[in-house]
Design a protein around this motif. Structure first.
Motif, short mmCIF file in Angstrom:
data_model
loop_
_atom_site.label_atom_id
_atom_site.label_comp_id
_atom_site.label_asym_id
_atom_site.label_seq_id
_atom_site.Cartn_x
_atom_site.Cartn_y
_atom_site.Cartn_z
N LEU A 85 0.82 -1.21 0.00
CA LEU A 85 0.00 0.00 0.00
C LEU A 85 0.85 1.26 0.00
O LEU A 85 1.99 1.25 0.48
CB LEU A 85 -0.90 0.00 1.24
N ALA A 86 0.27 2.32 -0.49
CA ALA A 86 0.93 3.63 -0.46
C ALA A 86 0.81 4.22 0.95
O ALA A 86 0.00 3.76 1.77
CB ALA A 86 0.28 4.57 -1.48
N GLU A 87 1.58 5.22 1.23
CA GLU A 87 1.55 5.90 2.52
C GLU A 87 0.12 6.37 2.83
O GLU A 87 -0.54 6.95 1.97
CB GLU A 87 2.49 7.11 2.48
N GLY A 88 -0.35 6.10 4.01
CA GLY A 88 -1.68 6.53 4.44
C GLY A 88 -2.79 5.55 4.09
O GLY A 88 -3.93 5.73 4.50
N GLU A 89 -2.50 4.52 3.29
CA GLU A 89 -3.50 3.51 2.97
C GLU A 89 -3.39 2.36 3.97
O GLU A 89 -2.35 2.18 4.61
CB GLU A 89 -3.31 2.98 1.55
N TYR A 90 -4.45 1.58 4.08
CA TYR A 90 -4.45 0.46 5.02
C TYR A 90 -5.45 -0.58 4.57
O TYR A 90 -6.38 -0.30 3.83
CB TYR A 90 -4.83 0.93 6.44
N TYR A 91 -5.21 -1.80 4.99
CA TYR A 91 -6.20 -2.86 4.86
C TYR A 91 -6.91 -2.96 6.20
O TYR A 91 -6.28 -2.83 7.25
CB TYR A 91 -5.53 -4.20 4.52
N HIS A 92 -8.20 -3.17 6.17
CA HIS A 92 -8.97 -3.28 7.40
C HIS A 92 -8.35 -4.29 8.35
O HIS A 92 -8.28 -4.06 9.55
CB HIS A 92 -10.42 -3.65 7.11
N VAL A 93 -7.92 -5.41 7.82
CA VAL A 93 -7.36 -6.47 8.65
C VAL A 93 -6.14 -5.99 9.44
O VAL A 93 -5.85 -6.52 10.51
CB VAL A 93 -7.03 -7.72 7.80
N ASP A 94 -5.44 -4.98 8.93
CA ASP A 94 -4.27 -4.47 9.63
C ASP A 94 -4.64 -3.62 10.84
O ASP A 94 -3.82 -3.42 11.74
CB ASP A 94 -3.39 -3.65 8.69
N LEU A 95 -5.85 -3.07 10.87
CA LEU A 95 -6.27 -2.22 11.98
C LEU A 95 -7.09 -2.95 13.03
O LEU A 95 -7.02 -2.62 14.22
CB LEU A 95 -7.09 -1.03 11.45
N ILE A 96 -7.87 -3.94 12.61
CA ILE A 96 -8.72 -4.66 13.57
C ILE A 96 -7.83 -5.42 14.55
O ILE A 96 -6.91 -6.12 14.17
CB ILE A 96 -9.69 -5.61 12.84
N MET A 134 -17.55 5.10 18.00
CA MET A 134 -17.05 5.16 16.63
C MET A 134 -16.30 6.46 16.38
O MET A 134 -16.65 7.50 16.95
CB MET A 134 -18.19 5.02 15.64
N VAL A 135 -15.31 6.36 15.50
CA VAL A 135 -14.48 7.50 15.15
C VAL A 135 -14.29 7.48 13.63
O VAL A 135 -13.98 6.43 13.06
CB VAL A 135 -13.09 7.40 15.83
N PRO A 136 -14.47 8.62 12.95
CA PRO A 136 -14.23 8.62 11.50
C PRO A 136 -12.75 8.43 11.20
O PRO A 136 -11.89 8.92 11.94
CB PRO A 136 -14.70 10.01 11.07
N MET A 137 -12.44 7.72 10.15
CA MET A 137 -11.04 7.49 9.77
C MET A 137 -10.60 8.66 8.91
O MET A 137 -10.56 8.59 7.68
CB MET A 137 -10.91 6.17 9.03
N ARG A 138 -10.31 9.76 9.59
CA ARG A 138 -9.82 11.00 8.96
C ARG A 138 -8.59 11.46 9.73
O ARG A 138 -8.43 11.14 10.90
CB ARG A 138 -10.87 12.10 9.02
N ALA A 139 -7.77 12.27 9.09
CA ALA A 139 -6.53 12.73 9.71
C ALA A 139 -6.76 13.52 10.99
O ALA A 139 -5.94 13.46 11.92
CB ALA A 139 -5.72 13.55 8.71
N ASP A 140 -7.88 14.27 11.08
CA ASP A 140 -8.12 15.04 12.30
C ASP A 140 -8.60 14.16 13.46
O ASP A 140 -8.44 14.51 14.62
CB ASP A 140 -9.12 16.17 12.05
N ALA A 141 -9.17 13.00 13.15
CA ALA A 141 -9.68 12.11 14.19
C ALA A 141 -8.69 11.00 14.54
O ALA A 141 -8.56 10.61 15.70
CB ALA A 141 -11.00 11.48 13.74
N VAL A 142 -8.00 10.49 13.54
CA VAL A 142 -7.01 9.43 13.74
C VAL A 142 -5.71 9.91 13.10
O VAL A 142 -5.43 9.63 11.93
CB VAL A 142 -7.47 8.09 13.11
N PRO A 143 -4.91 10.67 13.86
CA PRO A 143 -3.72 11.27 13.27
C PRO A 143 -2.61 10.28 12.93
O PRO A 143 -1.76 10.57 12.08
CB PRO A 143 -3.25 12.26 14.33
N GLU A 144 -2.61 9.10 13.57
CA GLU A 144 -1.55 8.14 13.26
C GLU A 144 -1.92 6.74 13.72
O GLU A 144 -2.78 6.55 14.58
CB GLU A 144 -0.23 8.57 13.89
#
Length: 159
Positions: A85-96, A134-144
């Protein structure tokens, strides 16, 4: 990220016809690059569009009864079989399963689901005790995030 962690790309939702084809609910943009699923147990022969999903022919399935028996079966590939993946992209399985912490250092719980209700991904976090928010997956909500934790902006944390 675990390279061999199984990733579900589709699930069998039923049989189609009498020759062993199955109807699939697909979670990937394209199943075509993947032919071998479930550690070599299932081999995809063909795909075509269907009225409510995709119709697939699986080499090991030759009749309707065998196709019906697969209902609910997830078609998985190892995480290592997916493109980088490119920088900032993710697979759901990597976050769960990641630990979630707030920007002020508080431990929040664990990422248990990722949903998309039409306006982008929403991360669901379960706190100790079972309460979820729940939290939106946006840079202001999930910075890293990284392989060990997901950081949530303190303004988005629910009590």
């Amino acid at each position: 990220m675990q390279a061999d962690k199984p990733v579900t790309l589709a699930v069998v939702i039923g049989a189609h016809g009498v020759t062993g084809e199955v109807r699939l609910k697909v979670f990937a943009e394209d199943l075509a690059p993947h032919r071998i699923f479930n550690d070599g147990e299932l081999t995809l022969k063909s795909l075509r569009p269907g009225s409510n999903g995709v119709i697939a022919r699986i080499e090991e399935i030759t009749d309707r009864n065998a196709a019906e028996a697969l209902r609910g079966t997830q078609l998985t590939v190892p995480r290592s079989a997916l493109p980088e993946l490119a920088e900032g992209e993710y697979y759901h399985v990597d976050l769960i399963g990641l630990a979630a912490v707030s920007t002020d250092g508080a431990e929040l719980g664990t990422v248990v689901a990722i949903d998309d209700f039409g306006a982008g991904d929403v991360i669901e976090i379960e706190k100790p005790g079972g309460k979820r928010f729940m939290v939106p997956m946006r840079a202001d909500a999930v910075p890293e995030w990284d392989d060990s934790q997901l950081v949530v902006a303190a303004d988005f944390v629910e009590d």
